[in-house]
Structures are given as C-alpha cells and as structure tokens.
Design a protein around this motif. Structure first.
Motif, PDB file in Angstrom:
ATOM      1  N   MET A 375       0.844  -1.205   0.000  1.00 19.07           N
ATOM      2  CA  MET A 375       0.000   0.000   0.000  1.00 19.07           C
ATOM      3  C   MET A 375       0.879   1.255   0.000  1.00 19.07           C
ATOM      4  O   MET A 375       0.596   2.233  -0.673  1.00 19.07           O
ATOM      5  CB  MET A 375      -0.929   0.019   1.230  1.00 19.07           C
ATOM      6  N   HIS A 376       1.960   1.200   0.761  1.00 20.10           N
ATOM      7  CA  HIS A 376       2.890   2.333   0.839  1.00 20.10           C
ATOM      8  C   HIS A 376       3.506   2.620  -0.537  1.00 20.10           C
ATOM      9  O   HIS A 376       3.430   3.739  -1.051  1.00 20.10           O
ATOM     10  CB  HIS A 376       3.988   2.002   1.861  1.00 20.10           C
ATOM     11  N   GLU A 377       4.091   1.595  -1.127  1.00 19.20           N
ATOM     12  CA  GLU A 377       4.759   1.794  -2.421  1.00 19.20           C
ATOM     13  C   GLU A 377       3.734   2.142  -3.506  1.00 19.20           C
ATOM     14  O   GLU A 377       4.052   2.860  -4.456  1.00 19.20           O
ATOM     15  CB  GLU A 377       5.586   0.565  -2.817  1.00 19.20           C
ATOM     16  N   GLY A 379       1.227   4.028  -3.022  1.00 21.46           N
ATOM     17  CA  GLY A 379       1.001   5.468  -2.855  1.00 21.46           C
ATOM     18  C   GLY A 379       2.035   6.263  -3.649  1.00 21.46           C
ATOM     19  O   GLY A 379       1.698   7.210  -4.362  1.00 21.46           O
ATOM     20  N   HIS A 380       3.305   5.861  -3.525  1.00 20.60           N
ATOM     21  CA  HIS A 380       4.355   6.522  -4.323  1.00 20.60           C
ATOM     22  C   HIS A 380       4.072   6.356  -5.815  1.00 20.60           C
ATOM     23  O   HIS A 380       4.163   7.291  -6.597  1.00 20.60           O
ATOM     24  CB  HIS A 380       5.718   5.880  -4.044  1.00 20.60           C
ATOM     25  N   ALA A 381       3.776   5.105  -6.198  1.00 20.19           N
ATOM     26  CA  ALA A 381       3.597   4.800  -7.620  1.00 20.19           C
ATOM     27  C   ALA A 381       2.391   5.564  -8.177  1.00 20.19           C
ATOM     28  O   ALA A 381       2.431   6.056  -9.303  1.00 20.19           O
ATOM     29  CB  ALA A 381       3.431   3.292  -7.820  1.00 20.19           C
ATOM     30  N   ALA A 403       6.840  13.336  -0.821  1.00 19.15           N
ATOM     31  CA  ALA A 403       6.524  12.032  -1.435  1.00 19.15           C
ATOM     32  C   ALA A 403       6.027  11.034  -0.395  1.00 19.15           C
ATOM     33  O   ALA A 403       5.150  10.208  -0.677  1.00 19.15           O
ATOM     34  CB  ALA A 403       7.757  11.476  -2.142  1.00 19.15           C
ATOM     35  N   GLU A 404       6.578  11.106   0.822  1.00 15.47           N
ATOM     36  CA  GLU A 404       6.146  10.157   1.846  1.00 15.47           C
ATOM     37  C   GLU A 404       4.737  10.476   2.372  1.00 15.47           C
ATOM     38  O   GLU A 404       4.114   9.630   3.010  1.00 15.47           O
ATOM     39  CB  GLU A 404       7.161  10.079   2.993  1.00 15.47           C
ATOM     40  N   ILE A 405       4.236  11.656   2.094  1.00 12.60           N
ATOM     41  CA  ILE A 405       2.820  11.917   2.420  1.00 12.60           C
ATOM     42  C   ILE A 405       1.953  11.050   1.510  1.00 12.60           C
ATOM     43  O   ILE A 405       0.981  10.424   1.946  1.00 12.60           O
ATOM     44  CB  ILE A 405       2.419  13.404   2.211  1.00 12.60           C
ATOM     45  N   HIS A 406       2.338  11.000   0.226  1.00  7.41           N
ATOM     46  CA  HIS A 406       1.548  10.207  -0.721  1.00  7.41           C
ATOM     47  C   HIS A 406       1.503   8.738  -0.293  1.00  7.41           C
ATOM     48  O   HIS A 406       0.460   8.096  -0.332  1.00  7.41           O
ATOM     49  CB  HIS A 406       2.165  10.296  -2.125  1.00  7.41           C
ATOM     50  N   SER A 407       2.662   8.219   0.116  1.00  8.51           N
ATOM     51  CA  SER A 407       2.732   6.792   0.429  1.00  8.51           C
ATOM     52  C   SER A 407       2.090   6.465   1.779  1.00  8.51           C
ATOM     53  O   SER A 407       1.315   5.522   1.904  1.00  8.51           O
ATOM     54  CB  SER A 407       4.191   6.347   0.422  1.00  8.51           C
ATOM     55  N   MET A 408       2.400   7.267   2.806  1.00  8.65           N
ATOM     56  CA  MET A 408       1.882   6.942   4.137  1.00  8.65           C
ATOM     57  C   MET A 408       0.383   7.190   4.229  1.00  8.65           C
ATOM     58  O   MET A 408      -0.326   6.477   4.934  1.00  8.65           O
ATOM     59  CB  MET A 408       2.620   7.751   5.195  1.00  8.65           C
ATOM     60  N   ASP A 510      12.095  12.813   6.966  1.00  2.00           N
ATOM     61  CA  ASP A 510      11.050  12.921   5.939  1.00  2.00           C
ATOM     62  C   ASP A 510       9.835  12.068   6.303  1.00  2.00           C
ATOM     63  O   ASP A 510       8.698  12.475   6.107  1.00  2.00           O
ATOM     64  CB  ASP A 510      11.593  12.466   4.590  1.00  2.00           C
ATOM     65  N   TYR A 511      10.104  10.853   6.810  1.00  2.00           N
ATOM     66  CA  TYR A 511       8.996   9.973   7.192  1.00  2.00           C
ATOM     67  C   TYR A 511       8.212  10.583   8.359  1.00  2.00           C
ATOM     68  O   TYR A 511       6.993  10.452   8.440  1.00  2.00           O
ATOM     69  CB  TYR A 511       9.509   8.600   7.624  1.00  2.00           C
ATOM     70  N   VAL A 512       8.945  11.204   9.265  1.00  2.00           N
ATOM     71  CA  VAL A 512       8.300  11.739  10.466  1.00  2.00           C
ATOM     72  C   VAL A 512       7.447  12.964  10.109  1.00  2.00           C
ATOM     73  O   VAL A 512       6.306  13.092  10.547  1.00  2.00           O
ATOM     74  CB  VAL A 512       9.367  12.086  11.536  1.00  2.00           C
TER      75      VAL A 512
HETATM   76 ZN    ZN Z   1       8.208   5.683   0.990  1.00  2.00          ZN
END
Ligand code: ZN
Length: 589
Positions: A375-377, A379-381, A403-408, A510-512
């Motif tokens: 699901m995470h990847e 989101g990026h894709a 970008a990590e907003i899109h995935s998370m 970035d993740y945080v």
């Molecule tokens: Zn990611």
C-alpha cells in the motif's frame, strides 16, 4: 526482463490496453557517453543562441528529453540490479552508470548555470513557475567537477553496503534465510523463536562489524570532504541542498524533534509498557517489540497473487483513478513482490519517465508487513502515475518528505479494505497495530535524524563515538529499549541495518514530517470529513511542482513545523487507540 535483450532492436514493444508498454518488453540500452556528450554540446549552444523565450523553452524541452532517457535507463538498471544483485552483466552496467554519473551531472550543471543567468530566463519562470529556477540554482550549489571522484566513490561504497546486506545467508530454525525472510520471526508468537532470530541477525552484523564500520566511516569522510570543497562548513547544509529542502532548515527540524521528545516519547513509553503487560513480560525486551499480543500476528489470508487480487479490488473501489492505475501496473508487470536470494533488501518505487510508468519493488515474506508495504509503495507509484504528464522531470519527483505523504496516506486510505486481506477479526488487529506502530515510529525516526546531524557535524568522531552517541539517543527517544544479551546491539549498532543512513543521508526525518501530515488525512477520513480524497488527488497530480510546505498547504494540511500540530494529531491517534483497541481500552494511553 533480461539484460540480454540489449540491442536486440527491431522487435516492437508490446503495449498494454492502456497504451503503456509491459515491463518485460522494456529494452535496456547502454547510454553512449560520447553521443550524449555531443548532444549536450549542441544543447549548450542552443541555449546560448536562444534569442527568445520560446527558443529557450524549446531548449529546455530538449534537455528534459535527454534527462528522461538517461533516467529511464538508469531506473531500469537499478531495478534489474536490485532484482538480482549477483547478475554480472547488470552489475557491469551499474558500474558503468556509477563511473559516468559525475560527467552527466557536470553537463547538467552547465545547463543549469546557463539557464539561471540567461536573459530569457523569465520565460521559463512564466511557463513552468519560479520553482524550476530555484531548483536549478540548487543544482549548481551541490556540484562541481572537483567532487566527481568523490561522487563515484560514494556510489561504489553504497553498492558495497547493499551487496553486503543482500549476501546474508543466516542459518536459523533448520533453514537458511536472507534478512527479509528472517524478519518473519520477529513477529512470531513464540518468544524463544523471536529471541533466537534476533540473535542470529545480530550474529550476521557482528561477523561483518568491521565492514559496516569502515564503509560508513569512509562515506562520512567522503561526504565531509565534498562539502568542504564546495565551500560548506560540513556536510549538513550540502545534504539539505541535495535533498532540495528549500523552505526549512536544520533549526526547524531540531525544534520539531524536541516536540516529539515532549509529546510522543511519553506516549510511546506508555504504549510499550502496556504492550509488556499484554504479553505478560517484564521487562519488554527488544525481541518482544514486534508483537502486539500473545495471539498469532495478523497474516494475509493468501499468497502473493491473493494479495495482488485484493489490492486490485481495493484500488478499483477507492476511485476510478486508483483503479486504472493498479490495472495498468498489473497488466504491465510493473512490480516484483516476493523475496528471493540475491534480491536486494527493502522496498522502493521508481519510475521510467520515457514511458510514464512506475515500478514497485518489495520483499514479501508472508507477514502483515507485505500488505502495508504494498500500500505504501502503491502510494508513491500512484503519485508518479498522476504526475507522469508533467513535462518537467523535476516536477514528477517531489522532495521526499512530500513524497512520503503520498505513500503513508495511502496506507491509511486502504484501511477500510483490510478485511479483504486479513478477514474480519484480524483486520481490526491490523489497523490497531498499524496505528500504534506508526506512533512508535515517530521517536525512532527522530533518533535516526539526530544521529546523522551528530555524525556529519563531527566527522572526526570514529565508529566507537558514533555507537556511543546512538546508544545515548536510544535512551532519549526509545527509553524502554532493552537489548538483553544482544550485546552488539546494546553497544549502539542498530543503525547499521538502516540502509537510509548509508545510502540516503538525512532521508529519514522525511517519514516523520510526512507522517504528521498523513495522520491529518487519517483523521479527516475517520471523521468522515468531505474532500480529503480530492485534496490527496490534487497533491498527487502536482507532484514536485511545489515545495514541501506549499504541497502541505495545497492538501489543506497543517505544517508539521507549526507548534501544536504534532501534539494534537498524536493525541487524536492515542484517543482512537484507547477506544478502538480492546487491548488498550483501559484508558492507559
Ligand atoms: Zn516511501
């Protein structure tokens, strides 16, 4: 897809129904550096001669085409290498890229220099926005031919690190495992198995301790030297520029980390304490951290093809856009999900801009993590798919905290479909574990970030000091952490398995930051607020055409740097857990 297709020519690329080619039919071709050099020479001439804004914009388009092809071949090579790190032909091509990257970077920097000083530059800003000129200016600040050899060496060292992790063959429980398959045991209900698996893992890292230390030591010194050559005090400001962080600096991040210590660490400690009570262990040991209760962990109800089928249903129910996206991914074979020996570790998403398609790389090992990572990847894709039509390459790839907003967020948006993957009861446990683990992640992410600020501010510190500092950070951010007899980890070595620290310095806060945003989407979804999906779709479409804080605003989200945003959203999440997770319902969190 094999490298032996190289130069086979003639044969037509098969197209999917949606008009994109299939992954297996993409042809890798070595980039001829002499030809590329000549193309850049011509391009530089055209930029110099551009007497009108139109002519300069036309030259810009040509530059994008050159870069798109290079990025497509490089992306293909990366995928092929990570699919089989032992394939000699692919490794040769990878080394070819590593050797020639600085040359290409030099050409690109020359283009940037001419454009930002060009009398017609305003035509570019008018057509593509001022952000592009800002990005080109940053490009100039992060490269000089004088660091070309350093960059080559950096790539080689990172490859050595990836190879070392991928080479792991760890005997345990009557079989031999790679790191991904061994990770299955970290969530096993049998405490002895969990402990044993961590011992086996530690043994691998201990065996290669010197390599892990030396590799990192060299990377740190190399990066420090590059920074000095470019005129920076140390690597930190250069790293922020390389990450294209244009609207915040280390000072903002430091304040943010302090907020995490203040508001999240006490909550995380309470969650860990409760976890120990539920498991009936005191103290909670490092090898207990991966399990939420004494029952077998939520596990997908079927194999990889089952997960893919459920994902297809999930995305087609979610929206027409996500449905079409996943159909294209499946039809084109744009993912490789199962773990195998020789495959590089981890998961990532890349893209092939010539074809406007992304690729998802995972290491499924039969745990709930498979679903979350997919699901995470995805989101990026999905973001890459949504912004594939942006003609400016730099706009197709947002900075990583965006970008990590899109995935998370996608991890949370797919919550309502988890019954499909896990069945009714375990879907509830999956969601609870997911949210709890996301909260517990915040302090860890900050520890990794503060560690790197220390390392690059003190390049003279050796492996011993680094490990001691890491241990100190664990006491600050993860005060419950008890490694017991895992003496190597107790000595401050855990970070050596965190590949971002070697490969993508400073990529972690970035993740945080992104999670602080993704949790806001989660909250809006929980509260049934209208419009969150449209906001999400909008920030996927704008890709990287805006800076991080602008993207946050476009998504109608609050900036993570605004005081109280983090504490409020974390409070909400904790309250949700206290009411929805019967393991935590006694109101202790
Ligand atoms: Zn990611």
């Amino acid at each position: 897809m094999g490298i032996d297709r190289k130069g086979s020519g003639g044969e037509k690329t098969r197209m999917t129904m949606s008009g994109t080619p299939k992954f297996a039919e993409l042809t890798y071709e070595r980039i001829d550096m002499a030809q590329l050099g000549a193309a850049y020479e011509r391009l530089l001439g055209e930029i110099d001669d551009a007497g009108t804004g139109e002519a300069l914009n036309a030259a810009l388009d040509q530059w994008m085409a050159l870069r798109s092809h290079f990025a497509t071949m490089k992306g293909l090579n990366r995928v092929l290498y990570t699919l089989d790190t032992r394939n000699e032909a692919v490794r040769r091509e990878k080394a070819y890229f590593e050797d020639h990257l600085p040359e290409v970077e030099d050409w690109n920097t020359q283009v940037c220099k001419r454009i930002v000083k060009h009398p017609q530059r305003e035509a570019i800003a008018a057509k593509h926005g001022r952000r592009l000129l800002d990005l080109l200016a940053v490009e100039i600040e992060t490269f000089s031919p004088r660091i070309a050899d350093h960059l080559r060496r950096e790539e080689h060292l990172v490859t050595e690190y990836t190879d070392l992790l991928a080479s792991a063959r760890i005997p345990f429980d009557g079989a031999v495992h790679n790191l991904s398959r061994l990770a299955r045991y970290y969530t096993n209900p049998d405490r002895n198995l969990r402990h044993g698996a961590q011992q086996a893992r530690e043994h691998f890292f201990l065996e290669h301790a010197e390599s892990f230390d030396t590799l990192y030591d060299e990377l740190v010194h190399l990066r420090h030297e590059m920074a000095r050559i470019l005129g920076y005090e140390n690597f930190i400001p250069l790293a922020y520029r390389r990450m294209r962080r244009l609207d915040y600096g280390p000072g903002d991040v430091e304040v943010f980390r302090a907020e995490v210590v203040r508001h999240v660490v006490p909550l995380a400690a309470a969650l860990r304490e409760r976890q120990g009570e539920i498991l009936g262990v005191d103290p909670l040991m490092f090898w207990d951290e991966g399990v939420g209760d004494t029952e077998p962990p939520p596990t997908p109800l079927g194999d990889t093809s089952f997960i893919v089928r459920q994902a297809a249903e999930t995305f087609s129910e979610m929206s027409p856009e996500t449905g079409a996206f996943f159909e294209m991914m499946t039809e084109g074979g744009f993912y490789d999900l199962d773990t195998r020996d020789g495959k590089a570790g981890g998961g990532y998403c890349t893209s092939f801009p010539d074809y406007g398609v992304p690729f998802i790389f995972c290491n499924f090992n039969g745990t709930a993590g498979d679903v979350r990572v997919l699901m995470h990847e995805s989101g990026h894709a999905f973001q890459k798919y949504c912004s594939r039509h942006l003609s400016i390459l730099d706009y197709q790839w947002p900075t990583s905290e965006a970008a990590e907003i899109h995935s998370m967020s996608m991890e949370f948006f797919t919550w309502p479909s988890m019954e499909r993957f896990f069945g009714e009861r375990d879907a509830i446990r999956y969601r609870n574990d997911h949210l709890r683990n996301r909260l517990l992640f915040l302090p860890y992410g900050c520890a990794v970030d503060e560690f790197q600020h220390f390392v690059y501010a003190h390049p003279e510190a050796g492996p011993k000091e680094r490990k001691a500092f890491w241990r100190q950070l664990e006491r600050k951010y993860l005060p419950w952490r008890d490694y017991g007899d895992l003496s190597f980890l107790a000595g401050g070595a855990l970070w050596q398995s965190q590949h971002h620290i070697y490969r993508y310095p400073f990529y972690y806060i970035d993740y945080v930051l992104a999670l602080t945003c993704a949790l806001q989407f989660w909250k809006r979804m929980q509260n049934g607020k209208e419009g969150y999906w449209e906001d999400y779709l909008r920030i996927c479409k704008i890709g990287g055409s805006r800076s991080f804080l602008e993207i946050v605003a476009e998504g109608r989200l609050e900036s993570p740097f605004r005081l109280d945003v983090l504490s409020e959203i974390v409070k909400e999440a904790a309250a949700w857990l206290a009411t929805h997770d019967d393991r935590f319902m006694n109101g202790r969190v």
